[in-house]
Each structure stands twice: as structure tokens, then as C-alpha cells.
Motif scaffolding. Structure first.
Motif, PDB file in Angstrom:
ATOM      1  N   LEU A  28     -15.592  35.622  35.872  1.00 19.44           N
ATOM      2  CA  LEU A  28     -16.389  34.441  36.189  1.00 19.44           C
ATOM      3  C   LEU A  28     -15.856  33.633  37.358  1.00 19.44           C
ATOM      4  O   LEU A  28     -16.304  32.502  37.583  1.00 19.44           O
ATOM      5  CB  LEU A  28     -16.486  33.526  34.959  1.00 19.44           C
ATOM      6  CG  LEU A  28     -17.228  34.093  33.750  1.00 19.44           C
ATOM      7  CD1 LEU A  28     -17.175  33.120  32.583  1.00 19.44           C
ATOM      8  CD2 LEU A  28     -18.675  34.436  34.096  1.00 19.44           C
ATOM      9  N   THR A  29     -14.926  34.161  38.127  1.00 17.63           N
ATOM     10  CA  THR A  29     -14.334  33.414  39.238  1.00 17.63           C
ATOM     11  C   THR A  29     -15.414  32.893  40.175  1.00 17.63           C
ATOM     12  O   THR A  29     -16.219  33.661  40.720  1.00 17.63           O
ATOM     13  CB  THR A  29     -13.360  34.309  40.025  1.00 17.63           C
ATOM     14  OG1 THR A  29     -12.361  34.804  39.137  1.00 17.63           O
ATOM     15  CG2 THR A  29     -12.704  33.529  41.152  1.00 17.63           C
ATOM     16  N   GLY A  30     -15.449  31.575  40.334  1.00 15.90           N
ATOM     17  CA  GLY A  30     -16.413  30.945  41.228  1.00 15.90           C
ATOM     18  C   GLY A  30     -17.816  30.828  40.676  1.00 15.90           C
ATOM     19  O   GLY A  30     -18.707  30.306  41.364  1.00 15.90           O
ATOM     20  N   ALA A  31     -18.057  31.284  39.457  1.00 15.31           N
ATOM     21  CA  ALA A  31     -19.415  31.279  38.897  1.00 15.31           C
ATOM     22  C   ALA A  31     -19.797  29.898  38.387  1.00 15.31           C
ATOM     23  O   ALA A  31     -18.956  29.121  37.915  1.00 15.31           O
ATOM     24  CB  ALA A  31     -19.521  32.291  37.763  1.00 15.31           C
ATOM     25  N   THR A  32     -21.076  29.588  38.468  1.00 14.86           N
ATOM     26  CA  THR A  32     -21.606  28.347  37.897  1.00 14.86           C
ATOM     27  C   THR A  32     -22.592  28.623  36.763  1.00 14.86           C
ATOM     28  O   THR A  32     -22.975  27.702  36.042  1.00 14.86           O
ATOM     29  CB  THR A  32     -22.314  27.506  38.978  1.00 14.86           C
ATOM     30  OG1 THR A  32     -23.340  28.302  39.593  1.00 14.86           O
ATOM     31  CG2 THR A  32     -21.312  27.065  40.052  1.00 14.86           C
ATOM     32  N   ASN A  33     -23.017  29.882  36.617  1.00 12.13           N
ATOM     33  CA  ASN A  33     -23.928  30.284  35.549  1.00 12.13           C
ATOM     34  C   ASN A  33     -23.525  31.656  35.030  1.00 12.13           C
ATOM     35  O   ASN A  33     -22.842  32.428  35.718  1.00 12.13           O
ATOM     36  CB  ASN A  33     -25.380  30.358  36.050  1.00 12.13           C
ATOM     37  CG  ASN A  33     -25.951  29.015  36.433  1.00 12.13           C
ATOM     38  OD1 ASN A  33     -26.127  28.136  35.595  1.00 12.13           O
ATOM     39  ND2 ASN A  33     -26.234  28.838  37.728  1.00 12.13           N
ATOM     40  N   VAL A  34     -23.974  31.957  33.814  1.00 14.46           N
ATOM     41  CA  VAL A  34     -23.734  33.283  33.256  1.00 14.46           C
ATOM     42  C   VAL A  34     -24.922  33.677  32.388  1.00 14.46           C
ATOM     43  O   VAL A  34     -25.539  32.841  31.718  1.00 14.46           O
ATOM     44  CB  VAL A  34     -22.416  33.320  32.446  1.00 14.46           C
ATOM     45  CG1 VAL A  34     -22.489  32.410  31.219  1.00 14.46           C
ATOM     46  CG2 VAL A  34     -22.065  34.745  32.033  1.00 14.46           C
ATOM     47  N   TRP A  35     -25.274  34.955  32.439  1.00 16.51           N
ATOM     48  CA  TRP A  35     -26.264  35.560  31.547  1.00 16.51           C
ATOM     49  C   TRP A  35     -25.531  36.557  30.666  1.00 16.51           C
ATOM     50  O   TRP A  35     -24.603  37.253  31.132  1.00 16.51           O
ATOM     51  CB  TRP A  35     -27.345  36.304  32.321  1.00 16.51           C
ATOM     52  CG  TRP A  35     -28.361  35.463  33.028  1.00 16.51           C
ATOM     53  CD1 TRP A  35     -29.647  35.230  32.650  1.00 16.51           C
ATOM     54  CD2 TRP A  35     -28.198  34.789  34.298  1.00 16.51           C
ATOM     55  NE1 TRP A  35     -30.299  34.453  33.576  1.00 16.51           N
ATOM     56  CE2 TRP A  35     -29.425  34.160  34.589  1.00 16.51           C
ATOM     57  CE3 TRP A  35     -27.137  34.648  35.183  1.00 16.51           C
ATOM     58  CZ2 TRP A  35     -29.627  33.403  35.744  1.00 16.51           C
ATOM     59  CZ3 TRP A  35     -27.321  33.898  36.335  1.00 16.51           C
ATOM     60  CH2 TRP A  35     -28.554  33.281  36.612  1.00 16.51           C
ATOM     61  N   ILE A  36     -25.946  36.691  29.408  1.00 17.51           N
ATOM     62  CA  ILE A  36     -25.330  37.618  28.457  1.00 17.51           C
ATOM     63  C   ILE A  36     -26.327  38.712  28.108  1.00 17.51           C
ATOM     64  O   ILE A  36     -27.509  38.440  27.869  1.00 17.51           O
ATOM     65  CB  ILE A  36     -24.896  36.878  27.173  1.00 17.51           C
ATOM     66  CG1 ILE A  36     -23.883  35.783  27.498  1.00 17.51           C
ATOM     67  CG2 ILE A  36     -24.309  37.857  26.149  1.00 17.51           C
ATOM     68  CD1 ILE A  36     -23.620  34.850  26.342  1.00 17.51           C
ATOM     69  N   ARG A  37     -25.842  39.956  28.081  1.00 12.82           N
ATOM     70  CA  ARG A  37     -26.710  41.088  27.752  1.00 12.82           C
ATOM     71  C   ARG A  37     -25.998  42.013  26.763  1.00 12.82           C
ATOM     72  O   ARG A  37     -24.792  42.259  26.881  1.00 12.82           O
ATOM     73  CB  ARG A  37     -27.071  41.873  29.012  1.00 12.82           C
ATOM     74  CG  ARG A  37     -27.780  43.199  28.761  1.00 12.82           C
ATOM     75  CD  ARG A  37     -28.217  43.868  30.062  1.00 12.82           C
ATOM     76  NE  ARG A  37     -29.329  43.142  30.674  1.00 12.82           N
ATOM     77  CZ  ARG A  37     -29.883  43.471  31.843  1.00 12.82           C
ATOM     78  NH1 ARG A  37     -29.410  44.512  32.524  1.00 12.82           N
ATOM     79  NH2 ARG A  37     -30.891  42.763  32.320  1.00 12.82           N
ATOM     80  N   PHE A  38     -26.754  42.541  25.793  1.00 12.54           N
ATOM     81  CA  PHE A  38     -26.290  43.605  24.904  1.00 12.54           C
ATOM     82  C   PHE A  38     -27.085  44.856  25.256  1.00 12.54           C
ATOM     83  O   PHE A  38     -28.329  44.821  25.293  1.00 12.54           O
ATOM     84  CB  PHE A  38     -26.477  43.221  23.440  1.00 12.54           C
ATOM     85  CG  PHE A  38     -25.705  41.988  23.055  1.00 12.54           C
ATOM     86  CD1 PHE A  38     -24.357  42.058  22.757  1.00 12.54           C
ATOM     87  CD2 PHE A  38     -26.334  40.754  22.999  1.00 12.54           C
ATOM     88  CE1 PHE A  38     -23.635  40.920  22.414  1.00 12.54           C
ATOM     89  CE2 PHE A  38     -25.626  39.610  22.656  1.00 12.54           C
ATOM     90  CZ  PHE A  38     -24.273  39.696  22.359  1.00 12.54           C
ATOM     91  N   SER A  39     -26.370  45.957  25.513  1.00 15.73           N
ATOM     92  CA  SER A  39     -27.002  47.180  25.987  1.00 15.73           C
ATOM     93  C   SER A  39     -26.622  48.347  25.080  1.00 15.73           C
ATOM     94  O   SER A  39     -25.473  48.471  24.661  1.00 15.73           O
ATOM     95  CB  SER A  39     -26.550  47.476  27.423  1.00 15.73           C
ATOM     96  OG  SER A  39     -27.010  48.743  27.860  1.00 15.73           O
TER      97      SER A  39
END
Length: 406
Positions: free
Chosen positions: A195-206
Motif C-alpha cells: 500500500l505504499t503511497g496508496a490512498t484507496n484500496v479495493w479487496i477481491r476474493f478470487s
């Protein structure tokens, strides 16, 4: 003296088994048709501050991609009903109610879909603007592994997803052994390094097959199901060491029984990672062997947040003679751990015997090969001979249920 190895093996077209460790994994057909009663698996934990959670009570919070399938028996579904063939009730999650479930047909009816990848993804980005990127993902899960690739992925732009975890650490459940996951099991993944430098995250299960090179084989698309609930994101604790596995080895092999005239030094190891913000100073693995209360330790290391899991290996221990030995392990360091419940290391045992060398850990198991006669399988055990000795016999067993004539 030159080291000598003895290798015993059985080679069959169609079916093959060994007394002990298998040299090569194969695609088996001996899936378990009945769900065993699962053991409650979650321990009380005190993570950092939770800033996001989802218990699937609002299905619209997630985007499901099941390809062309519209049936809940194929792909992901979100509701309070178990749609799969194997588990009647699904996950015993903390929140109850709706859960997310993966299915892919019923292997007893040979109805599994081939060539599929099923995903379920958060519909909206989760903001990291006020929390920073020292983030821990946790969720409750249940199921079992056959030939599945059950993968956890994230994205920081909503387009490109990277894998951050999977369930390949669980053994395959078949008639030869293995077990379902605890119901529920708590999965913890440190996202900081992604997440370095990230401001958002999405989560996925595959979900897809773990054997894409055998994609035309229906067996690689069998799944018992994967059940997920109570997904959370939390800030990291200050100090949090996690033990994710332990093992021992003598000359590189984990013998469960060792003949007294083949005793060699044994080293004990544990896998540790740092889910906390602070660097853990002077982390080491202590293994205490009984009888005798002998403790051997690894060299201390410093483990930073987000670094890959590290393997800590102790100094060697040489068994003094005949007997059954129990190994108790622990991780020690200079900090007070904020989440001590995830440091548990299971005890292990091995025996020094008058004559028997074994790798089976007390369980005789077999493997059923695919019906294609061109796919032969070689199974065997490898034993180090550290002192000259006459070999008087080799024990082997054909797995229960092997068809006559194979």
C-alpha cells in the motif's frame, strides 16, 4: 564416509501410494463426500483500530463476476444459504446471517465447470486517507482445499489487482488425509508492503484451479467450497509477531521415526512475520525437547514491519538414544506483544526406535492417480544412511479402495 541413500518406490499406471511422504503431488479423485464436524477456530485477538468492516448484510457492497453463470451453484453468491454440495450449513461466523460463498458444481454428479475464474470485489474504494498504509486485513473463512487456488487480492487503483494471500498453507482434504478449515478460521494479512503511497484500496476474493496446466481435467475444478464473512481493515498494532508454522529436519528431512543407529543432528524451525508497526528486536525461536528439558535457540534477528516472513532455525539437537521426544516451541523478543494469541506454535513429536525409519508421522496414506494411463506417478521415501547398516525390509501399502487390477 560417502553418504548412501535408499529410495523405495512403487510405480503404477492408474493408482499409486507410499508409506510416508510423497515425492510429488498429484491430482487426486478421492475427494471426501461428507463434511466432518469442524472445530471452532478463532482465538480472541486485540488488533489495532478497526476502520472498515463488511458482514455481507448488504450484497450491493460487492461486485460478483461469475462469467456466464447465473446459478448460485457456480461461482460466488451472497446470502444466508449454503448452496454447495459439501457443507450443509456453511460458515459459523461471528456475525451470522449473510455470508459470501464460492461453489463450482457437484463432483458427485460430475457437474463442475471448467476454465473458470470467479471473483467478488468491493464495489467502492475504501479510503486510507486518514488511517495511513500500515493496515491489516482480516476475515473469517471456512471450507477445505482440494485442487483450488483460493486467492486474496487487492488493488490501489480499482483496475490492477495483485495477490496478497491464499490458502495453499492448508493441506488437501481427501480420503488419504487432510482436514477442513476450522469453522470459522481467522485469516490475517499484513497489507503494509502493498500500500505504499496508496490512498484507496479495493479487496477481491478470487477462485480458480491451482493446476492450470491440467485445465482439461475435470478433477482440477473440484471444490468443497469457500465461505467468507466479517471482513475488516484495521490499523496495525504497535508490536505484533505472528507464528505461521513450525517444522524440524534431520539432514533436510522430517523423519517421524529414526533408527537408533541412524541418529543425526536435528534442527527446529519456526516461520515468523511482523504485523506490527515497530521493528521487533532480538526475535528468536526457542525449542524445548523432552525428556531432558533441553532448549536450543535460533540466532536473534530484528524483524521490520511488512518484511517477508522469516524462518528462524535453532542450533542442532542430537537425541541421546531410544524414546519418544516432544518439542515445545516459542517465539521470544524484547517487546510486549499486543496480540499474543497469534503466536501459538503446535507441539511436535518424533521417535528414536530400535530399527524403523519412517516419514509418515504415524499415518499410512495413499494417493489415487488420474484415470489417464499416460500420467504415471512415482511415489517414494528418501532416507539418509549416516552409518552402515543392513536393510532387512521395506513396508509399503496400497491405499484402501484401490480397484483390483490397477
Amino acid at each position: 564416509m560417502k553418504k548412501i541413500y535408499t529410495l523405495s518406490f512403487l510405480l503404477f499406471a492408474g493408482v499409486s501410494s507410499s508409506f510416508g511422504q510423497k515425492i510429488q503431488q498429484v491430482i487426486t479423485k478421492d475427494f471426501v463426500t461428507t463434511e466432518a464436524k469442524a472445530v471452532k477456530g478463532i482465538q480472541a485477538k486485540a488488533p489495532g483500530v478497526q476502520f472498515w468492516s463488511d458482514d455481507f448484510s448488504t450484497p450491493a457492497n460487492w461486485v460478483i463476476d461469475n462469467g456466464t453463470s447465473t446459478s448460485p451453484e457456480f461461482g460466488w453468491s451472497i446470502d444466508a444459504t449454503s448452496d454447495g454440495w459439501w457443507s450443509a450449513a456453511g460458515i459459523n461466523s461471528t456475525s451470522g446471517g449473510n455470508f459470501c460463498e464460492l461453489s463450482n458444481g457437484d463432483p458427485q454428479a460430475a457437474s463442475q465447470a471448467l476454465g473458470v475464474t470467479y471473483t467478488v470485489t468491493t464495489a467502492s474504494p475504501i479510503s486510507l486517507a486518514t488511517t495511513g498504509t500500515n493496515v491489516i486485513l482480516e476475515f473469517e473463512q471456512y471450507g477445505a482445499r482440494f485442487n483450488d487456488l483460493q486467492e486474496i487480492q487487492i488493488s490501489t487503483d480499482g483496475t490492477t489487482f495483485v495477490a496478497v494471500g491464499n490458502n495453499l498453507n492448508y493441506p488437501v482434504l481427501s480420503q488419504s488425509g487432510g482436514s477442513a478449515y476450522p469453522n470459522p478460521a481467522l485469516k490475517t494479512i499484513n497489507l503494509s508492503s502493498y500500500l505504499t503511497g496508496a490512498t484507496n484500496v479495493w479487496i477481491r476474493f478470487s477462485w480458480t484451479t491451482n493446476f492450470p496446466g491440467s485445465a482439461t481435467n475435470p478433477n482440477v475444478w473440484i471444490t468443497y467450497g469457500w465461505y467468507i464473512d466479517d471482513v475488516t481493515l484495521s490499523t496495525s498494532s504497535d508490536n505484533d509477531v505472528i507464528a505461521s508454522g513450525s517444522f524440524y529436519q534431520s539432514a533436510g528431512v522430517k523423519y517421524s521415526q529414526i533408527p537408533v543407529n541412524q541418529i543425526a543432528p536435528i534442527a527446529f524451525s519456526a516461520i515468523a512475520s511482523n504485523n506490527g508497526i515497530n521493528t521487533i528486536q532480538n526475535l528468536q525461536y526457542d525449542a524445548t525437547i523432552n525428556p531432558g528439558a533441553v532448549t536450543v535457540s535460533s540466532s536473534p534477528i530484528n524483524l521490520t514491519n511488512g518484511s517477508p516472513a522469516d524462518t528462524l532455525t535453532t542450533a542442532d539437537f542430537t537425541p541421546p538414544g531410544l524414546g519418544t521426544y516432544t518439542v515445545t516451541g516459542s517465539l521470544v523478543h524484547d517487546s510486549i506483544d499486543d496480540v499474543p494469541g497469534n503466536n501459538t506454535i503446535a507441539n511436535s513429536t518424533f521417535a528414536v526406535t530400535p530399527f524403523i525409519y519412517a516419514l509418515d508421522n504415524g499415518t499410512v496414506s495413499g494417493t489415487t492417480q488420474d484415470s489417464d494411463p499416460a500420467t504415471f506417478f512415482e511415489a517414494g521415501n528418501l532416507f539418509d544412511i549416516v552409518n552402515p547398516v543392513d536393510l532387512w525390509g521395506i513396508y509399503a501399502r496400497i491405499g484402501t479402495g484401490t480397484p483390483s487390477g490397477t
